[in-house]
Design a protein around this motif. Structure first.
Motif, PDB file in Angstrom:
ATOM      1  N   LYS A 127       0.832  -1.200   0.000  1.00 55.68           N
ATOM      2  CA  LYS A 127       0.000   0.000   0.000  1.00 55.68           C
ATOM      3  C   LYS A 127       0.868   1.252   0.000  1.00 55.68           C
ATOM      4  CE  LYS A 127      -4.058   1.984   2.234  1.00 55.68           C
ATOM      5  NZ  LYS A 127      -5.097   1.782   3.275  1.00 55.68           N
ATOM      6  N   LEU A 128       1.915   1.260   0.813  1.00 58.51           N
ATOM      7  CA  LEU A 128       2.823   2.410   0.849  1.00 58.51           C
ATOM      8  C   LEU A 128       3.580   2.537  -0.471  1.00 58.51           C
ATOM      9  CD1 LEU A 128       4.350   2.214   4.465  1.00 58.51           C
ATOM     10  CD2 LEU A 128       2.574   3.766   3.618  1.00 58.51           C
ATOM     11  N   THR A 129       4.023   1.408  -1.013  1.00 64.69           N
ATOM     12  CA  THR A 129       4.749   1.434  -2.283  1.00 64.69           C
ATOM     13  C   THR A 129       3.864   1.974  -3.395  1.00 64.69           C
ATOM     14  OG1 THR A 129       6.086  -0.465  -1.608  1.00 64.69           O
ATOM     15  CG2 THR A 129       6.010   0.041  -3.963  1.00 64.69           C
ATOM     16  N   PHE A 130       2.634   1.491  -3.453  1.00 69.70           N
ATOM     17  CA  PHE A 130       1.679   1.947  -4.465  1.00 69.70           C
ATOM     18  C   PHE A 130       1.427   3.451  -4.332  1.00 69.70           C
ATOM     19  CE2 PHE A 130      -2.719   2.993  -5.586  1.00 69.70           C
ATOM     20  CZ  PHE A 130      -2.786   2.548  -6.896  1.00 69.70           C
ATOM     21  N   GLY A 131       1.169   3.906  -3.102  1.00 68.99           N
ATOM     22  CA  GLY A 131       0.888   5.323  -2.871  1.00 68.99           C
ATOM     23  C   GLY A 131       2.056   6.216  -3.251  1.00 68.99           C
ATOM     24  N   CYS A 132       3.263   5.766  -2.946  1.00 73.02           N
ATOM     25  CA  CYS A 132       4.448   6.570  -3.266  1.00 73.02           C
ATOM     26  C   CYS A 132       4.736   6.580  -4.761  1.00 73.02           C
ATOM     27  CB  CYS A 132       5.661   6.062  -2.481  1.00 73.02           C
ATOM     28  SG  CYS A 132       5.596   6.521  -0.726  1.00 73.02           S
ATOM     29  N   HIS A 133       4.392   5.500  -5.455  1.00 74.32           N
ATOM     30  CA  HIS A 133       4.540   5.503  -6.911  1.00 74.32           C
ATOM     31  C   HIS A 133       3.569   6.496  -7.540  1.00 74.32           C
ATOM     32  CE1 HIS A 133       6.601   1.317  -7.136  1.00 74.32           C
ATOM     33  NE2 HIS A 133       7.466   2.278  -7.394  1.00 74.32           N
ATOM     34  N   VAL A 134       2.365   6.593  -6.982  1.00 69.25           N
ATOM     35  CA  VAL A 134       1.389   7.579  -7.479  1.00 69.25           C
ATOM     36  C   VAL A 134       1.927   8.986  -7.270  1.00 69.25           C
ATOM     37  CG1 VAL A 134      -0.913   8.555  -7.139  1.00 69.25           C
ATOM     38  CG2 VAL A 134      -0.614   6.075  -7.133  1.00 69.25           C
ATOM     39  N   LEU A 135       2.430   9.256  -6.071  1.00 69.01           N
ATOM     40  CA  LEU A 135       2.983  10.582  -5.768  1.00 69.01           C
ATOM     41  C   LEU A 135       4.195  10.878  -6.646  1.00 69.01           C
ATOM     42  CD1 LEU A 135       2.766  10.581  -1.861  1.00 69.01           C
ATOM     43  CD2 LEU A 135       1.329  11.885  -3.449  1.00 69.01           C
ATOM     44  N   ALA A 136       5.020   9.873  -6.895  1.00 70.54           N
ATOM     45  CA  ALA A 136       6.203  10.067  -7.738  1.00 70.54           C
ATOM     46  C   ALA A 136       5.791  10.423  -9.162  1.00 70.54           C
ATOM     47  CB  ALA A 136       7.068   8.808  -7.743  1.00 70.54           C
ATOM     48  N   ILE A 182      16.395  12.373  -9.029  1.00 66.92           N
ATOM     49  CA  ILE A 182      17.301  11.314  -8.580  1.00 66.92           C
ATOM     50  C   ILE A 182      17.018  10.960  -7.119  1.00 66.92           C
ATOM     51  CG2 ILE A 182      19.730  10.824  -8.003  1.00 66.92           C
ATOM     52  CD1 ILE A 182      20.491  12.335 -10.579  1.00 66.92           C
ATOM     53  N   ARG A 183      16.774  11.978  -6.302  1.00 64.74           N
ATOM     54  CA  ARG A 183      16.403  11.732  -4.902  1.00 64.74           C
ATOM     55  C   ARG A 183      15.122  10.902  -4.820  1.00 64.74           C
ATOM     56  NH1 ARG A 183      16.051  17.400  -1.961  1.00 64.74           N
ATOM     57  NH2 ARG A 183      15.000  16.060  -0.432  1.00 64.74           N
ATOM     58  N   LEU A 184      14.155  11.253  -5.658  1.00 63.71           N
ATOM     59  CA  LEU A 184      12.881  10.544  -5.649  1.00 63.71           C
ATOM     60  C   LEU A 184      13.059   9.096  -6.095  1.00 63.71           C
ATOM     61  CD1 LEU A 184       9.839  11.166  -5.127  1.00 63.71           C
ATOM     62  CD2 LEU A 184       9.606  11.437  -7.587  1.00 63.71           C
ATOM     63  N   LEU A 185      13.833   8.886  -7.150  1.00 63.91           N
ATOM     64  CA  LEU A 185      14.083   7.528  -7.637  1.00 63.91           C
ATOM     65  C   LEU A 185      14.850   6.704  -6.609  1.00 63.91           C
ATOM     66  CD1 LEU A 185      14.984   8.206 -11.386  1.00 63.91           C
ATOM     67  CD2 LEU A 185      12.854   7.263 -10.479  1.00 63.91           C
ATOM     68  N   SER A 186      15.738   7.349  -5.862  1.00 66.80           N
ATOM     69  CA  SER A 186      16.480   6.644  -4.806  1.00 66.80           C
ATOM     70  C   SER A 186      15.526   6.163  -3.720  1.00 66.80           C
ATOM     71  CB  SER A 186      17.543   7.569  -4.206  1.00 66.80           C
ATOM     72  OG  SER A 186      18.533   7.907  -5.152  1.00 66.80           O
ATOM     73  N   ALA A 187      14.523   6.989  -3.400  1.00 65.28           N
ATOM     74  CA  ALA A 187      13.529   6.592  -2.402  1.00 65.28           C
ATOM     75  C   ALA A 187      12.701   5.414  -2.914  1.00 65.28           C
ATOM     76  CB  ALA A 187      12.616   7.779  -2.065  1.00 65.28           C
ATOM     77  N   LEU A 188      12.301   5.458  -4.177  1.00 63.09           N
ATOM     78  CA  LEU A 188      11.552   4.344  -4.754  1.00 63.09           C
ATOM     79  C   LEU A 188      12.401   3.074  -4.788  1.00 63.09           C
ATOM     80  CD1 LEU A 188       9.677   6.023  -7.755  1.00 63.09           C
ATOM     81  CD2 LEU A 188       8.914   5.724  -5.389  1.00 63.09           C
ATOM     82  N   GLN A 189      13.692   3.239  -5.017  1.00 62.22           N
ATOM     83  CA  GLN A 189      14.602   2.102  -5.010  1.00 62.22           C
ATOM     84  C   GLN A 189      14.618   1.441  -3.635  1.00 62.22           C
ATOM     85  OE1 GLN A 189      16.114   0.883  -7.572  1.00 62.22           O
ATOM     86  NE2 GLN A 189      17.470  -0.600  -6.612  1.00 62.22           N
TER      87      GLN A 189
END
Length: 314
Positions: A127-136, A182-189
């Motif tokens: 759920k957190l991963t999905f939500g953060c992908h939406v925000l990203a 890059i910061r955002l992609l690092s968080a998704l990583q």
């Protein structure tokens, strides 16, 4: 242990400034990390090895507190995005405007905070991963519009001639945009790296959470497709800005300066380096979460674009 007991009854002071609140929450998380160490992610194993009493229920409760904090933050960010959407007709209207800068700053810091919490408690959550992908995806759309605006500005001779330093500002802003992505992609990583081999947060997710009946998998793939499209769009626009910069640098009659950010050739080198770093982060993330076809699509485009760019720069 005593601090964990007090945490369950702790009410986080909030203000009307979400970005400021998120930064305060980050400070709180850092303080708790210094105090608890790896106790939550290791389920108290180190404390047990030292002969200290460990309350497994308390550990689970503490993890749940941080998880609930993350879910609440996701909801707040979603609400703020909905408010902004109701006030504008397009994302471009949020470019170079304080409300847009603040909202997107909140998204960036919020996703980073949530990823840090996932690492801290050791409970990956779909759920957190999905939500953060939406925000990203939302944040990426805004970055794409920013870069598009920069290219328009760079091609506007009247705007560039009015102030000699305007072009440098365009380049610095492009670097900032890519660095933030890059910061955002690092968080998704971080979500990807913590998605396997551990217990999931399903055990502490409320029953009202979105059911995992396959619909979330479908939605997650749809969101990833949208995010992929935005990342490719950002790459296309960024390469265009750099290519325009290269062209103007080659035609520049300005004297060289000791300031590397005024020297056109040095600026071009820095822009190329950050573009390559951005592409590397895309392909690294793609190698873990995305379908092979998508990974190849992004990778091939990235390397083709840079081969052309580097060849043209010589």
């Amino acid at each position: 242990i005593e601090d964990m007991k007090q945490l369950s009854a702790f009410t986080i002071p909030r203000t009307e400034d979400l970005l400021s609140d998120i930064k305060n929450l980050q400070s709180l998380l850092e303080a708790k990390h210094q105090l608890y160490g790896e106790a939550l992610i290791q389920n108290g194993l180190e404390w047990k090895a030292m002969g200290m009493p460990v309350d497994d229920h308390l550990l689970a409760s503490t993890k749940g507190w941080f998880y609930s904090l993350s879910i609440g933050l996701l909801n707040e960010l979603d609400t703020e995005c909905s408010k902004a959407q109701s006030l504008v007709s397009s994302m471009r209207e949020l470019v170079n405007r304080p409300p847009g800068e603040k909202l997107m700053g909140s998204i960036l810091h919020g996703v980073e905070l949530i990823s840090d919490i996932v690492v801290f408690i050791g409970l990956p959550s779909r759920k957190l991963t999905f939500g953060c992908h939406v925000l990203a995806t939302i944040y990426g759309h805004w970055i794409s519009e920013n870069i598009g605006y920069l290219n328009d500005l760079q091609l506007n001779p009247l705007g560039l001639q009015s102030k000699a330093h305007a072009k440098t500002k365009v380049e610095i802003r492009l670097m900032q945009c890519l660095e933030n992505m890059i910061r955002l992609l690092s968080a998704l990583q971080t979500f990807s790296e913590n998605s396997g081999g551990r217990r999931s947060a399903k055990e502490i997710e409320p029953l009202s959470s979105k059911p995992e009946d396959g619909s979330m998998d479908f939605d997650a793939l749809s969101v990833l497709d949208n995010l992929t499209a935005i990342l490719v769009e950002i790459l296309v626009k960024a390469v265009t800005v750099v290519e325009t910069n290269r062209s103007k640098a080659g035609n520049s009659t300005l004297p060289k300066s000791g300031n590397i950010m005024v020297n056109p050739q040095m600026v071009l080198v820095y822009l190329q380096e950050i573009l390559l770093s951005f592409a590397d982060h895309i392909t690294e993330l793609a190698g873990r979460d995305w379908k092979a076809s998508v990974r190849l699509k992004v990778s091939c485009f990235a390397y083709y674009s840079f081969e052309v760019l580097v060849e043209n720069s010589h």
